[in-house]
Scaffold this motif. Structure first.
Motif, PDB file in Angstrom:
ATOM      1  N   VAL A  66      47.663  95.015  82.922  1.00 51.08           N
ATOM      2  CA  VAL A  66      46.921  95.639  83.778  1.00 51.08           C
ATOM      3  C   VAL A  66      46.668  97.386  83.156  1.00 51.08           C
ATOM      4  O   VAL A  66      47.677  97.597  82.553  1.00 51.08           O
ATOM      5  N   PRO A  67      45.785  98.007  83.711  1.00 46.60           N
ATOM      6  CA  PRO A  67      45.859  99.268  82.953  1.00 46.60           C
ATOM      7  C   PRO A  67      46.613 100.169  84.232  1.00 46.60           C
ATOM      8  O   PRO A  67      46.636 100.119  85.467  1.00 46.60           O
ATOM      9  N   SER A 106      51.369 105.425  87.770  1.00 49.97           N
ATOM     10  CA  SER A 106      49.865 105.070  87.747  1.00 49.97           C
ATOM     11  C   SER A 106      49.135 105.847  88.581  1.00 49.97           C
ATOM     12  O   SER A 106      49.377 105.986  89.762  1.00 49.97           O
ATOM     13  N   ARG A 107      47.832 106.391  88.211  1.00 51.60           N
ATOM     14  CA  ARG A 107      46.905 107.130  89.047  1.00 51.60           C
ATOM     15  C   ARG A 107      45.538 106.457  88.944  1.00 51.60           C
ATOM     16  O   ARG A 107      45.135 106.531  87.880  1.00 51.60           O
ATOM     17  N   GLY A 108      44.922 106.516  90.135  1.00 50.28           N
ATOM     18  CA  GLY A 108      43.388 106.297  89.913  1.00 50.28           C
ATOM     19  C   GLY A 108      42.771 104.745  89.509  1.00 50.28           C
ATOM     20  O   GLY A 108      41.879 104.309  89.507  1.00 50.28           O
ATOM     21  N   VAL A 109      44.006 103.707  89.384  1.00 48.41           N
ATOM     22  CA  VAL A 109      43.727 102.485  89.177  1.00 48.41           C
ATOM     23  C   VAL A 109      43.894 101.335  90.485  1.00 48.41           C
ATOM     24  O   VAL A 109      43.886 100.300  90.158  1.00 48.41           O
ATOM     25  N   GLY A 110      44.482 101.852  91.276  1.00 51.37           N
ATOM     26  CA  GLY A 110      44.789 101.035  92.629  1.00 51.37           C
ATOM     27  C   GLY A 110      46.273 100.595  92.802  1.00 51.37           C
ATOM     28  O   GLY A 110      47.283 100.900  91.612  1.00 51.37           O
ATOM     29  N   VAL A 116      52.346  96.124  89.393  1.00 51.65           N
ATOM     30  CA  VAL A 116      52.732  95.162  88.358  1.00 51.65           C
ATOM     31  C   VAL A 116      53.725  96.134  87.479  1.00 51.65           C
ATOM     32  O   VAL A 116      54.779  95.790  86.681  1.00 51.65           O
ATOM     33  N   ARG A 117      53.451  97.462  87.230  1.00 53.84           N
ATOM     34  CA  ARG A 117      54.121  98.375  86.499  1.00 53.84           C
ATOM     35  C   ARG A 117      55.578  98.322  86.753  1.00 53.84           C
ATOM     36  O   ARG A 117      56.541  98.461  85.864  1.00 53.84           O
ATOM     37  N   THR A 118      56.134  98.080  88.151  1.00 53.54           N
ATOM     38  CA  THR A 118      57.413  98.327  88.598  1.00 53.54           C
ATOM     39  C   THR A 118      57.888  96.721  88.842  1.00 53.54           C
ATOM     40  O   THR A 118      59.200  96.717  89.143  1.00 53.54           O
ATOM     41  N   THR A 130      46.596 106.432  79.034  1.00 52.69           N
ATOM     42  CA  THR A 130      45.876 105.501  79.103  1.00 52.69           C
ATOM     43  C   THR A 130      46.449 104.127  78.680  1.00 52.69           C
ATOM     44  O   THR A 130      46.428 103.335  77.966  1.00 52.69           O
ATOM     45  N   SER A 131      47.898 104.122  79.297  1.00 53.03           N
ATOM     46  CA  SER A 131      48.769 103.233  79.284  1.00 53.03           C
ATOM     47  C   SER A 131      48.318 101.910  79.854  1.00 53.03           C
ATOM     48  O   SER A 131      47.440 101.962  80.671  1.00 53.03           O
ATOM     49  N   PHE A 132      49.108 100.862  79.412  1.00 50.49           N
ATOM     50  CA  PHE A 132      48.896  99.302  80.189  1.00 50.49           C
ATOM     51  C   PHE A 132      50.287  98.839  80.227  1.00 50.49           C
ATOM     52  O   PHE A 132      51.225  99.160  79.510  1.00 50.49           O
ATOM     53  N   ALA A 133      50.353  98.313  81.220  1.00 44.99           N
ATOM     54  CA  ALA A 133      51.620  97.508  81.614  1.00 44.99           C
ATOM     55  C   ALA A 133      51.340  95.975  81.602  1.00 44.99           C
ATOM     56  O   ALA A 133      50.206  95.540  81.955  1.00 44.99           O
TER      57      ALA A 133
END
Length: 265
Positions: A66-67, A106-110, A116-118, A130-133
């Motif tokens: 995910v972004p 993350s900001r602005g991607v929902g 998912v990031r956590t 512009t990272s991805f997880a």
């Protein structure tokens, strides 16, 4: 006046997984997902249930990407929604915390990408804007080596997803959110811009390819008309499923004709 009850549909972890399988999501594959939780309906368990349903569908051999962008780590002179007073700019640049893959939200991607990031075992790429997880057995292969001067180009997770034959899942999100189209911008003549951001030793400015999602909705419409995009619904959300590589190749040709920016270079 009491709040009216939700109209639904009621979405659960199991119904989401069932509908994703019916759509054609396969165990063991790699998915790059752009999503909107609110588009699904009333989700029992919210973003956690959505992520669980995705992992139920992908199985232990699948990888979810995910972004996890951080648009706020940018030059305050460019902020417009809302803007800040010019008198604040220097202080903001001097004091803004640098990007930390482990703690910067993350900001602005929902809310689903932030979930998912956590997630236990999640890995996140190192680009400060512009990272991805990713979670899954191919996460490290996709995430590692995201160059600090390459937001969405050849040295980003997008290029690795293309090579790995990953697919894009637009889960209630439109083509304007399709980051794969940005990879095409790196393969055609495009202007370069100065990008300001907080760095590990203070404010830094790097030169980058200019990225712009203008007309991506139109590009997506034509892509869907000309290529075999899987379409369906999960809950109340419209869903699209297609290969990253096909989206990039189509966008490269389309942008060169319909949205040439060569004259800006």
């Amino acid at each position: 006046m009491p709040t009216p009850p939700p109209t639904g549909p009621l979405v659960t972890r199991d119904t989401l997984a069932t509908q994703l399988r019916a759509l054609g999501v396969e165990p063991g594959e790699t998915l790059l997902m752009h999503s909107s939780l609110s588009s699904l309906g009333w989700v029992c368990g919210g973003a956690v249930a959505v992520v669980q349903g995705l992992f139920d569908t992908l199985g232990p051999d699948g990888t979810l990407v995910v972004p996890t962008q951080t648009r706020s780590l940018s030059d305050p002179a460019l902020w417009a929604n809302p803007p800040v007073p010019e008198a604040w700019w220097d202080t903001i640049r001097a004091t803004m915390p640098a990007f930390d893959p482990l703690v910067t939200p993350s900001r602005g991607v929902g809310v689903i990408p932030e979930t998912v990031r956590t997630w236990p075992g999640a890995l996140r790429s190192a680009h400060p804007q512009t990272s991805f997880a990713a979670v899954g057995p191919r996460a490290a292969e996709i995430i590692e080596g995201h160059a600090p001067d390459c937001r969405l180009g050849e040295h980003s997770p997008l290029a690795r997803l293309e090579t790995l034959h990953a697919r894009v899942l637009l889960l209630g999100a439109g083509y304007d959110a399709c980051t794969s189209f940005h990879l095409a911008e790196y393969r055609i003549p495009a202007p370069r811009v100065k990008v300001g951001r907080p760095g590990p030793v203070g404010w830094e400015v790097v030169t980058e390819v200019s990225i712009d999602s203008d007309r991506f909705d139109e590009l997506g419409h034509d892509f869907e008309r000309d290529r075999p995009v899987v379409r369906g619904q999960v809950g109340a959300a419209d869903v699209r499923l297609f290969p990253v590589a096909e989206a990039v190749a189509y966008a490269e040709r389309w942008l060169a004709v319909h949205r040439s920016r060569e004259e800006e270079v």
